[in-house]
Scaffold this motif. Structure first.
Motif, PDB file in Angstrom:
ATOM      1  N   LYS A  22       0.821  -1.211   0.000  1.00  8.67           N
ATOM      2  CA  LYS A  22       0.000   0.000   0.000  1.00  8.67           C
ATOM      3  C   LYS A  22       0.854   1.260   0.000  1.00  8.67           C
ATOM      4  O   LYS A  22       0.487   2.261  -0.613  1.00  8.67           O
ATOM      5  N   ILE A  23       1.994   1.213   0.648  1.00 10.67           N
ATOM      6  CA  ILE A  23       2.913   2.353   0.617  1.00 10.67           C
ATOM      7  C   ILE A  23       3.453   2.545  -0.792  1.00 10.67           C
ATOM      8  O   ILE A  23       3.554   3.675  -1.285  1.00 10.67           O
ATOM      9  N   ALA A  24       3.795   1.447  -1.474  1.00 14.66           N
ATOM     10  CA  ALA A  24       4.273   1.543  -2.856  1.00 14.66           C
ATOM     11  C   ALA A  24       3.187   2.089  -3.782  1.00 14.66           C
ATOM     12  O   ALA A  24       3.470   2.895  -4.680  1.00 14.66           O
ATOM     13  N   ILE A  25       1.942   1.686  -3.548  1.00 15.71           N
ATOM     14  CA  ILE A  25       0.833   2.225  -4.341  1.00 15.71           C
ATOM     15  C   ILE A  25       0.669   3.713  -4.071  1.00 15.71           C
ATOM     16  O   ILE A  25       0.432   4.506  -4.992  1.00 15.71           O
ATOM     17  N   GLY A  26       0.818   4.138  -2.824  1.00 17.65           N
ATOM     18  CA  GLY A  26       0.736   5.557  -2.485  1.00 17.65           C
ATOM     19  C   GLY A  26       1.808   6.374  -3.186  1.00 17.65           C
ATOM     20  O   GLY A  26       1.546   7.472  -3.679  1.00 17.65           O
ATOM     21  N   ILE A  27       3.024   5.839  -3.251  1.00 20.54           N
ATOM     22  CA  ILE A  27       4.093   6.547  -3.958  1.00 20.54           C
ATOM     23  C   ILE A  27       3.786   6.635  -5.446  1.00 20.54           C
ATOM     24  O   ILE A  27       4.037   7.666  -6.086  1.00 20.54           O
ATOM     25  N   SER A  28       3.200   5.597  -6.011  1.00 18.52           N
ATOM     26  CA  SER A  28       2.817   5.631  -7.431  1.00 18.52           C
ATOM     27  C   SER A  28       1.710   6.656  -7.685  1.00 18.52           C
ATOM     28  O   SER A  28       1.712   7.324  -8.725  1.00 18.52           O
ATOM     29  N   VAL A  29       0.795   6.798  -6.740  1.00 18.33           N
ATOM     30  CA  VAL A  29      -0.260   7.802  -6.883  1.00 18.33           C
ATOM     31  C   VAL A  29       0.331   9.209  -6.813  1.00 18.33           C
ATOM     32  O   VAL A  29      -0.071  10.110  -7.561  1.00 18.33           O
ATOM     33  N   ILE A  30       1.308   9.408  -5.946  1.00 17.81           N
ATOM     34  CA  ILE A  30       1.984  10.706  -5.870  1.00 17.81           C
ATOM     35  C   ILE A  30       2.700  11.005  -7.182  1.00 17.81           C
ATOM     36  O   ILE A  30       2.670  12.141  -7.687  1.00 17.81           O
ATOM     37  N   GLU A  31       3.331   9.994  -7.773  1.00 19.43           N
ATOM     38  CA  GLU A  31       3.990  10.183  -9.071  1.00 19.43           C
ATOM     39  C   GLU A  31       2.977  10.552 -10.151  1.00 19.43           C
ATOM     40  O   GLU A  31       3.250  11.417 -10.993  1.00 19.43           O
ATOM     41  N   ALA A  32       1.817   9.900 -10.138  1.00 18.53           N
ATOM     42  CA  ALA A  32       0.786  10.220 -11.125  1.00 18.53           C
ATOM     43  C   ALA A  32       0.267  11.644 -10.937  1.00 18.53           C
ATOM     44  O   ALA A  32       0.021  12.358 -11.923  1.00 18.53           O
ATOM     45  N   ALA A  33       0.113  12.067  -9.689  1.00 19.66           N
ATOM     46  CA  ALA A  33      -0.331  13.443  -9.427  1.00 19.66           C
ATOM     47  C   ALA A  33       0.700  14.448  -9.922  1.00 19.66           C
ATOM     48  O   ALA A  33       0.343  15.493 -10.482  1.00 19.66           O
ATOM     49  N   THR A  34       1.965  14.139  -9.744  1.00 17.59           N
ATOM     50  CA  THR A  34       3.021  15.024 -10.229  1.00 17.59           C
ATOM     51  C   THR A  34       2.997  15.112 -11.749  1.00 17.59           C
ATOM     52  O   THR A  34       3.142  16.203 -12.323  1.00 17.59           O
ATOM     53  N   ALA A  60      10.698   2.747 -13.222  1.00 15.38           N
ATOM     54  CA  ALA A  60      11.902   2.137 -12.654  1.00 15.38           C
ATOM     55  C   ALA A  60      11.865   2.169 -11.126  1.00 15.38           C
ATOM     56  O   ALA A  60      12.252   1.191 -10.467  1.00 15.38           O
ATOM     57  N   THR A  61      11.394   3.265 -10.564  1.00 13.16           N
ATOM     58  CA  THR A  61      11.287   3.377  -9.113  1.00 13.16           C
ATOM     59  C   THR A  61      10.297   2.358  -8.555  1.00 13.16           C
ATOM     60  O   THR A  61      10.558   1.716  -7.529  1.00 13.16           O
ATOM     61  N   THR A  62       9.171   2.201  -9.233  1.00 12.24           N
ATOM     62  CA  THR A  62       8.170   1.230  -8.788  1.00 12.24           C
ATOM     63  C   THR A  62       8.709  -0.190  -8.874  1.00 12.24           C
ATOM     64  O   THR A  62       8.486  -0.999  -7.965  1.00 12.24           O
ATOM     65  N   ALA A  63       9.434  -0.506  -9.938  1.00 10.29           N
ATOM     66  CA  ALA A  63      10.018  -1.841 -10.061  1.00 10.29           C
ATOM     67  C   ALA A  63      11.026  -2.098  -8.950  1.00 10.29           C
ATOM     68  O   ALA A  63      11.063  -3.192  -8.368  1.00 10.29           O
ATOM     69  N   LEU A  64      11.832  -1.097  -8.634  1.00 11.43           N
ATOM     70  CA  LEU A  64      12.807  -1.243  -7.551  1.00 11.43           C
ATOM     71  C   LEU A  64      12.111  -1.417  -6.201  1.00 11.43           C
ATOM     72  O   LEU A  64      12.504  -2.266  -5.396  1.00 11.43           O
ATOM     73  N   MET A  65      11.066  -0.622  -5.954  1.00 14.21           N
ATOM     74  CA  MET A  65      10.324  -0.750  -4.695  1.00 14.21           C
ATOM     75  C   MET A  65       9.723  -2.140  -4.554  1.00 14.21           C
ATOM     76  O   MET A  65       9.821  -2.764  -3.491  1.00 14.21           O
ATOM     77  N   LEU A  66       9.098  -2.635  -5.622  1.00 16.75           N
ATOM     78  CA  LEU A  66       8.455  -3.944  -5.540  1.00 16.75           C
ATOM     79  C   LEU A  66       9.469  -5.068  -5.384  1.00 16.75           C
ATOM     80  O   LEU A  66       9.210  -6.047  -4.668  1.00 16.75           O
ATOM     81  N   SER A  67      10.634  -4.926  -6.011  1.00 11.64           N
ATOM     82  CA  SER A  67      11.652  -5.960  -5.827  1.00 11.64           C
ATOM     83  C   SER A  67      12.185  -5.949  -4.390  1.00 11.64           C
ATOM     84  O   SER A  67      12.429  -7.016  -3.807  1.00 11.64           O
TER      85      SER A  67
END
Length: 115
Positions: free
Chosen positions: A29-41, A86-93
């Motif tokens: 859920k934290i990784a999803i939150g960071i992805s949502v912040i990226e989408a907002a940016t 790339a950031t999301t892939a690194l977070m998930l790994s």
């Protein structure tokens, strides 16, 4: 009010993502939150480059009096999408490695099992 509507949507998306990063305890859920912040940016960059009645910059017959849409925010957004992927892939790994090591995705448990 209508002119500020996209900025309101961007702000709400950013706040939803920030809420997930700050108050959630599950790493996914934290990784999803960071992805949502990226989408907002990314949305914010696109909204900044929009011009009412503007034409795309590659259309060479627009003339001198026509308003052109800014291409720089679009290029920045494309770059940000690649970096975000790339950031999301690194977070998930990293989340997968933590799950294999600790057997949980809860941040509190990982901190407690640290020692």
């Amino acid at each position: 009010m209508i002119a500020s509507f996209p900025y309101l949507i961007v702000g709400l998306l950013f706040l939803f993502g920030l809420y997930a990063v700050v108050f959630e305890r599950n790493l996914i859920k934290i990784a999803i939150g960071i992805s949502v912040i990226e989408a907002a940016t990314n949305m914010f960059l696109i909204v900044l480059g929009y011009r009412t009645g503007g034409r795309i910059p590659v259309f060479t017959l627009a003339g001198e009096s026509k308003v052109l849409v800014l291409p720089t925010p679009q290029a920045l957004t494309l770059t940000a999408i690649v970096i975000g992927m790339a950031t999301t892939a690194l977070m998930l790994s990293l989340i997968m490695v933590l799950y294999r090591h600790y057997g949980t995705l809860d941040v509190r448990e990982i901190r407690r099992l640290r020692g």
